[in-house]
Design a protein around this motif. Structure first.
Motif, PDB file in Angstrom:
ATOM      1  N   PRO A  14       0.740  -1.066  -0.175  1.00 26.20           N
ATOM      2  CA  PRO A  14       0.034  -0.154   0.136  1.00 26.20           C
ATOM      3  C   PRO A  14       1.011   1.247   0.043  1.00 26.20           C
ATOM      4  N   ILE A  15       0.421   2.352  -0.232  1.00 23.16           N
ATOM      5  CA  ILE A  15       1.223   3.640  -0.062  1.00 23.16           C
ATOM      6  C   ILE A  15       0.868   4.399   1.335  1.00 23.16           C
ATOM      7  N   TYR A  17       0.312   6.683   4.282  1.00 22.49           N
ATOM      8  CA  TYR A  17      -0.005   8.132   4.728  1.00 22.49           C
ATOM      9  C   TYR A  17       1.157   8.684   5.486  1.00 22.49           C
ATOM     10  N   GLY A  25       4.640  -1.518  12.157  1.00 19.15           N
ATOM     11  CA  GLY A  25       3.607  -1.973  11.439  1.00 19.15           C
ATOM     12  C   GLY A  25       3.666  -1.848   9.667  1.00 19.15           C
ATOM     13  N   ASP A  54       0.971   8.149   0.460  1.00 15.57           N
ATOM     14  CA  ASP A  54      -0.197   8.492   0.113  1.00 15.57           C
ATOM     15  C   ASP A  54      -0.461   9.901   0.710  1.00 15.57           C
ATOM     16  N   GLY A 265      -2.730  -4.561   4.609  1.00 22.27           N
ATOM     17  CA  GLY A 265      -3.260  -4.990   5.853  1.00 22.27           C
ATOM     18  C   GLY A 265      -4.844  -5.210   5.819  1.00 22.27           C
ATOM     19  N   ASP A 267      -7.040  -4.000   7.347  1.00 23.86           N
ATOM     20  CA  ASP A 267      -7.996  -3.057   7.527  1.00 23.86           C
ATOM     21  C   ASP A 267      -8.357  -2.201   6.211  1.00 23.86           C
ATOM     22  N   TRP A 297       0.627  -6.035  13.489  1.00 27.43           N
ATOM     23  CA  TRP A 297       1.373  -6.121  14.773  1.00 27.43           C
ATOM     24  C   TRP A 297       0.529  -5.235  16.027  1.00 27.43           C
ATOM     25  N   MET A 304      -0.991  -1.292  16.658  1.00 27.59           N
ATOM     26  CA  MET A 304      -0.032  -0.337  16.744  1.00 27.59           C
ATOM     27  C   MET A 304      -0.554   0.949  15.792  1.00 27.59           C
TER      28      MET A 304
HETATM   29  N1  MSP Z   1      -2.911   5.183   2.536  1.00 27.55           N
HETATM   30  C1  MSP Z   1      -3.473   4.034   2.943  1.00 27.55           C
HETATM   31  C2  MSP Z   1      -3.267   2.946   1.660  1.00 27.55           C
HETATM   32  C3  MSP Z   1      -3.652   3.275   0.423  1.00 27.55           C
HETATM   33  S1  MSP Z   1      -3.325   1.861  -0.623  1.00 27.55           S
HETATM   34  C4  MSP Z   1      -3.783   2.311  -1.980  1.00 27.55           C
HETATM   35  C5  MSP Z   1      -3.202   3.493   4.220  1.00 27.55           C
HETATM   36  N2  MSP Z   1      -2.018   3.777   4.557  1.00 27.55           N
HETATM   37  S2  MSP Z   1      -1.556   3.374   6.047  1.00 27.55           S
HETATM   38  O1  MSP Z   1      -0.417   4.262   6.328  1.00 27.55           O
HETATM   39  O2  MSP Z   1      -2.462   3.707   7.069  1.00 27.55           O
HETATM   40  O3  MSP Z   1      -1.375   1.904   6.186  1.00 27.55           O
HETATM   41  C6  MSP Z   1      -0.608   1.311   4.998  1.00 27.55           C
HETATM   42  C7  MSP Z   1      -0.321  -0.248   5.304  1.00 27.55           C
HETATM   43  O4  MSP Z   1       0.479  -0.242   6.883  1.00 27.55           O
HETATM   44  C8  MSP Z   1      -1.782  -1.017   5.499  1.00 27.55           C
HETATM   45  O5  MSP Z   1      -1.656  -2.072   4.956  1.00 27.55           O
HETATM   46  C9  MSP Z   1      -1.900  -1.320   7.025  1.00 27.55           C
HETATM   47  O6  MSP Z   1      -2.485  -2.560   7.448  1.00 27.55           O
HETATM   48  C10 MSP Z   1      -0.311  -1.394   7.382  1.00 27.55           C
HETATM   49  N3  MSP Z   1      -0.312  -1.267   8.838  1.00 27.55           N
HETATM   50  C11 MSP Z   1      -0.571   0.118   9.495  1.00 27.55           C
HETATM   51  N4  MSP Z   1      -0.433  -0.339  10.911  1.00 27.55           N
HETATM   52  C12 MSP Z   1      -0.003  -1.614  11.262  1.00 27.55           C
HETATM   53  C13 MSP Z   1       0.276  -2.709  12.099  1.00 27.55           C
HETATM   54  N5  MSP Z   1       0.108  -2.162  13.382  1.00 27.55           N
HETATM   55  N6  MSP Z   1       0.573  -3.792  11.808  1.00 27.55           N
HETATM   56  C14 MSP Z   1       0.477  -4.246  10.507  1.00 27.55           C
HETATM   57  N7  MSP Z   1       0.237  -3.489   9.523  1.00 27.55           N
HETATM   58  C15 MSP Z   1      -0.293  -2.343   9.747  1.00 27.55           C
HETATM   59  O7  MSP Z   1      -3.919   2.754   4.646  1.00 27.55           O
END
Ligand code: MSP
Length: 645
Positions: A14-15, A17, A25, A54, A265, A267, A297, A304
């Motif tokens: 994913p990209i 934030y 994570g 993102d 992930g 979510d 995680w 997290m």
């Molecule tokens: N920007 C969106 C994704 C857009 S993709 C077209 C986003 N970003 S995020 O930064 O919130 O999360 C990115 C990835 O990190 C997701 O796959 C998310 O599941 C993963 N993780 C963020 N926290 C996490 C944990 N604590 N454990 C494992 N992965 C988790 O959603």
């Protein structure tokens, strides 16, 4: 054994934030992608690995305002953190996309226009709830927060009200098409449970989706209506095609699209497995082949995340451990679909035991003895016996099994097998007693045979482990001056050079780790945890529970123990080994009641001798007041070795 072919493999993370610095994570998804890239390369694929950031949307807009800077300035600052972490972690991506990049902006406008012209995007008004944290529209069905808003069913935060003119995507028109696609591609989402979730979600009915916002300014403006900003998820998902030149639809795009694997992930499943395929269908583009959904995680049983204030900074671990140690832990500890609870203690024990003790010691003992007994050029004539042949045969079997696991992204199971074999190699050293062979003048040939066999096994295992611990793999190749690509039994021949072996994984003392300034916080937390534990006497923590390794095992043989009418001797397959258990159930169970049945065993119990038989573990059974045992029989379809938790 290496499979050379022209196959391509396009994989994405994913990209992320950019409202905060990356944590463990985020590192997890990226590490997983890196491991898969390296594994696919090892198997002869031409791989393209995409990651990025993102940067648009209300969440970033809000975060920048709170910090008193522009969203662009926030993005520029945070991107540097992400790139720096990926560099330190030795992540081998091929492109890093930012959604503020010009080519991405153009590509989003292009696909949006296409869908608009097709008639699947139409103007309307949105009046409802919005979760800024997830950048997601929340339905009326969600729980009320008590102040007229809703509780986001995904992240639990309170929504805000939105009333605005916008454009809708005709998602409802894709319900049947999506269901047909899932039916024809049942492995589109893996693990299966996640696929089932997606199907149920779509079957419940799809409403049209707002794909523009007029009250959000930080984003890509809609072609034909500058007052509208394209919804951040429409913008973000499109990165998977803009990064490979969707604008030009050139050779790169033709070659790599559709993606072979989106890693995400749990979510963000709905966005990837429902919205994204529908957008692509509307744009007349092929759909991605597979989506791999991983768990979270957790820290202290909670996901997290920045807002929970429980994020772990990978930089703290990197002060003490190599990137390889972090990668190994993340891939070994939890199966991809499941959540994993992160504890520093668990991390240190895993790394010290598997990497420092088992793998590191095997390499340094073998290298050290070779240098000591034979010097740098290893050209002594070797004698081989059946034992040496068995080491090779076992490796070839192992490799087949590991490929099966890695192909299904079951890295934890593959690594478990590899480390079982490493344990066997360590046993082989103990049994062969090279130090004794070295003492007697006429056994040099046998000694050379043992050490050469160990070196071959090490070089073979090294390639198998290289996707997960690439930095260490390089060091080992240099030490033995041997670098053959691909898998298979690695044989540098009868004459080769070896260098002094560096310590591969220095053991980290738990006390030193927690004495460090920056890790003081977790140390304090753990102290507090211990105090709470004392208060809750008689209760165990989740970590205590996790120490008990309970797995499904298959009884391959069962027999009565002679002169012991209460005991049965069982031979069981635990998924990683075959072992013997002695169970006091013979008064109530005949051997044939248990033969070929799947039962639960405690695998990591200290072995004991009962009537001269070494019992390695214990079977689980309920017991009534009279002591009569009831053994739970596990359904046949449960895989041997499956963990109970
Ligand atoms: N920007 C969106 C994704 C857009 S993709 C077209 C986003 N970003 S995020 O930064 O919130 O999360 C990115 C990835 O990190 C997701 O796959 C998310 O599941 C993963 N993780 C963020 N926290 C996490 C944990 N604590 N454990 C494992 N992965 C988790 O959603």
């Amino acid at each position: 054994m290496q499979q050379i072919n022209e196959k391509k493999f396009y994989l994405t993370t994913p990209i992320y934030y950019i409202n905060d610095v990356p944590h463990i994570g985020h590192a997890y998804t990226t590490i997983m992608a890196d491991v898969i890239k390296r594994y696919k390369k090892l198997m002869g694929y031409d791989v393209f690995f995409l990651t990025g950031t993102d940067e648009h949307g209300q969440k970033i807009e809000q975060s920048a305002t709170q910090k008193g800077i522009t969203p662009q300035a926030l993005a520029d600052k945070m991107v540097a953190h992400f790139k720096a972490l990926w560099k330190t972690l030795n992540i081998d991506y091929d492109r890093f996309i930012r959604t503020t990049d010009g080519y991405h902006v153009e590509g989003v406008k292009k696909i949006f226009k296409k869908v608009l012209e097709k008639g699947d995007i139409y103007p309307g008004n949105y009046e409802g709830h919005y979760c800024i944290s997830d950048e997601s529209f929340v339905t009326e069905m969600a729980e009320d927060s008590g102040d007229g808003n809703k509780i986001c069913p995904d992240c639990g935060k309170t929504t805000v009200k939105v009333t605005e003119k916008c454009y809708f995507f005709r998602l409802s028109a894709y319900q049947d098409k999506l269901l047909k696609f899932y039916e024809e591609n049942p492995d589109f989402v893996t693990p299966k449970t996640r696929m089932n979730e997606v199907v149920s979600f779509v079957k419940m009915g799809l409403k049209d989706l707002s794909v523009t916002r007029s009250t959000v300014k930080w984003g890509i403006s809609m072609p034909d209506d500058e007052s509208q900003t394209i919804y951040v998820w429409f913008d973000a998902l499109t990165n998977y095609i803009t990064a490979i030149n969707y604008n030009e639809e050139d050779e790169t795009f033709q070659k790599y699209w559709p993606a072979d694997l989106h890693i995400i992930g749990k979510d963000i499943l709905k966005f990837h497995a429902v919205y994204w395929p529908a957008f692509l269908m509307a744009a007349g583009l092929p759909l991605p082949k597979k989506e791999l959904i991983h768990g979270w995680w957790l820290k202290d049983e909670k996901k997290m995340s920045k807002s929970e204030g429980n994020v772990l900074d990978p930089q703290i671990l990197l002060k003490f451990f190599s990137p390889d140690a972090i990668k190994y832990f993340m891939m070994r500890e939890a199966s991809i679909g499941a959540d994993g609870n992160f504890s520093h203690q668990g991390f240190i024990v895993r790394v010290n035991t598997d990497l420092a003790n088992d793998w590191g010691n095997l390499v340094s003992r073998t290298g050290g003895m070779t240098l000591k007994y034979f010097n740098q050029q290893f050209d002594s004539e070797a004698e081989y016996s059946e034992k040496e042949n068995a080491v090779k045969e076992q490796y070839l079997e192992l490799e087949k099994e590991v490929i099966r696991f890695f192909d299904n992204y079951q890295f934890n199971r593959g690594l478990e097998k590899i480390f079982f074999y490493i344990g066997q190699l360590n046993k082989y050293i103990v049994e062969s007693q090279p130090w004794e062979l070295a003492k007697s003048g006429d056994k040099k040939g046998i000694l050379a045979g043992v050490l050469k066999t160990l070196i071959r096994a090490i070089l073979s295992v090294n390639n198998l482990l290289s996707p997960v611990i690439p930095g260490t793999a390089e060091k080992i190749k240099k030490t033995f001056n041997y670098d053959a690509p691909g898998l298979g039994w690695k044989d540098p021949g009868e004459v080769f050079n070896i260098d002094k072996v560096e310590q591969l994984f220095p053991r980290v003392d738990i006390k030193d780790f927690f004495a460090d300034e920056e890790t003081k916080k977790p140390a304090k937390e753990e102290k507090e945890e211990m105090q709470t534990e004392k208060l809750a006497e008689g209760l165990i923590t989740f970590d205590d529970f996790k120490k008990i390794e309970m797995v499904v095992a298959k009884v391959t043989e069962a027999e009565k123990v002679e002169k012991a009418d209460k005991l049965l001797k069982l031979t069981v397959d635990t998924g990683t080994d075959t072992r013997t258990l002695v169970a006091g159930v013979a008064l109530y169970y005949q051997p044939e009641d248990l033969k070929d049945k799947k039962i639960i065993i405690v695998k990591n119990l200290k072995p004991v001798k009962l009537r001269g038989i070494l019992s390695q573990g214990m079977i689980l059974a309920a017991s009534d007041a009279s002591g009569r045992p009831y053994i739970p029989i596990i359904p046949e379809e449960t895989p041997v070795g499956a963990f109970l938790k």
